[in-house]
Design a protein around this motif. Structure first.
Motif, PDB file in Angstrom:
ATOM      1  N   ARG A 199      -5.335 -44.573 -38.758  1.00  0.00           N
ATOM      2  CA  ARG A 199      -4.986 -45.520 -37.699  1.00  0.00           C
ATOM      3  C   ARG A 199      -5.256 -44.936 -36.319  1.00  0.00           C
ATOM      4  N   GLU A 200      -5.070 -43.631 -36.163  1.00  0.00           N
ATOM      5  CA  GLU A 200      -5.413 -42.993 -34.893  1.00  0.00           C
ATOM      6  C   GLU A 200      -6.913 -43.074 -34.627  1.00  0.00           C
ATOM      7  N   CYS A 201      -7.711 -42.992 -35.700  1.00  0.00           N
ATOM      8  CA  CYS A 201      -9.167 -42.993 -35.559  1.00  0.00           C
ATOM      9  C   CYS A 201      -9.769 -44.394 -35.681  1.00  0.00           C
ATOM     10  N   GLY A 202      -8.956 -45.385 -35.948  1.00  0.00           N
ATOM     11  CA  GLY A 202      -9.465 -46.742 -36.107  1.00  0.00           C
ATOM     12  C   GLY A 202     -10.264 -46.945 -37.371  1.00  0.00           C
ATOM     13  N   LEU A 203      -9.904 -46.206 -38.436  1.00  0.00           N
ATOM     14  CA  LEU A 203     -10.603 -46.307 -39.709  1.00  0.00           C
ATOM     15  C   LEU A 203      -9.709 -47.014 -40.723  1.00  0.00           C
ATOM     16  N   PRO A 204     -10.050 -48.212 -41.174  1.00  0.00           N
ATOM     17  CA  PRO A 204      -9.244 -48.863 -42.205  1.00  0.00           C
ATOM     18  C   PRO A 204      -9.130 -47.987 -43.450  1.00  0.00           C
TER      19      PRO A 204
END
Length: 344
Positions: A164-169
């Motif tokens: 979530r910090e990296c924007g990766l589902p």
């Protein structure tokens, strides 16, 4: 021949067959918009404690993986996976066929860590020429892994946080999810998985159903037009009620969890027999898959009576093999195997 090579060798649980027979001549709308599918969705949402989750029923695991991943990734992105991940080695390049690279991470036990994901993400974006490389677009894990290992609650929380910090589902392949939830050392619940993953699926094919997987989407950003993607990827069953009836039967009274526990209990008996005889295990699996390291002459001897999977070569004298129980494995067959292990 007594078979221990897979958990999809049998047909379906008798309760499912009876329900299918009882409803056989009913007329319902197609494509999963019938009352059976809707009730099954309700049971699954309740089990996940997530009333706003989208639940879709697909025919098989490869279709589920391909549909989910291709619906999330943009053309220049890839899926991060353990090198042993199912999408990396056992789906005939299905993900690559959609135009998306599988970005593999090293793994000894079938799992990946939050640290690995963060390092991959940072390495990509810190490279001055990153636009020349495939961008990581989602993270794929499976519970249990291909090697029967499972994620702890803390491990999944760490992965979820980094994703979530990296924007990766974060996408969890749950083809054998029932067996992971029934594992002796498991501390994850469906509620935890729904909270920590953006999308996952509940496997039916390997856990009591004739066929079918239930995809659960918890991230609102991933829900739009998913049925279009199911249809485009060949995963939408015209007689959709056949999937709904199966998952309704599995979830309305806890049958899914009951039969998963049956398989794991028997697998633990097999594990204990090999350990007591002095054989080592390749992986510390507490699920329905067990991986003993056996002398080749023992493998040959057991193969006369039992069917199981060759996994990998250890050296010229030993091999890793896999014994896999299922929801329908007979206890008397396991007891017979145990007796033969004792007599080796």
């Amino acid at each position: 021949m007594i078979r221990f090579e897979s958990d999809y060798a049998e047909g379906a649980h008798i309760q499912i067959l009876n329900r299918l027979l009882k409803t056989n001549e009913e007329q319902t709308p197609g494509y999963g918009v019938d009352d059976y599918c809707e009730r099954a969705r309700g049971y699954i949402r309740k089990a996940c404690d997530m009333e706003n989750a989208d639940v879709h029923f697909l025919v098989g695991g490869t279709q589920a993986n391909t549909t989910i991943i291709s619906s999330i990734l943009r053309p220049h992105q890839g899926a991060v996976s353990a090198i042993t991940g199912h999408i990396a080695g056992h789906e005939t390049g299905a993900i690559e066929a959609t135009g998306h690279k599988v970005l593999t991470l090293p793994s000894d036990d079938g799992k990946i860590t939050a640290t690995q994901v963060k390092e991959l993400y940072d390495t990509h974006w810190n490279d001055a020429t990153h636009e020349h490389m495939v961008q990581p677009g989602l993270v794929y894990i499976s519970h249990p892994s291909e090697n029967g290992t499972t994620y702890s609650k803390s491990e999944l929380e760490e992965l979820s946080k980094v994703c979530r910090e990296c924007g990766l589902p974060l996408f969890m392949d749950g083809a054998r999810l029932g067996y992971g939830l029934a594992a002796k050392d498991n501390d994850l619940s469906l509620i935890d998985i729904a909270r920590l993953c953006d999308v996952f699926y509940i496997g039916g094919t390997k856990v009591g159903a004739l066929f079918g997987e239930a995809v659960v989407i918890t991230n609102d950003d991933l829900k739009k037009d998913f049925r279009y993607m199911i249809k485009q990827n060949g995963g939408m069953l015209a007689k959709g009620r056949l999937l709904g009836i199966q998952f309704e039967t599995l979830f309305e009274g806890g049958l899914y969890f009951e039969i998963s526990k049956h398989a794991v209990d028997l697998a633990m008996m097999i594990r204990e027999a090999f350990v007591e005889k002095g054989f080592s295990l390749k992986y510390d699996s507490k699920t329905n898959q067990q991986f003993p390291i056996l002398p080749n002459d023992v493998v040959d001897e057991l193969s006369k009576k039992y069917s199981f999977s060759y996994w990998e070569k250890v050296d010229d004298t030993q091999s890793v093999v896999r014994f896999c129980t299922s929801w329908a494995t007979k206890k008397e067959n396991v007891e017979q195997l145990i007796e033969d292990i004792k007599n080796i």
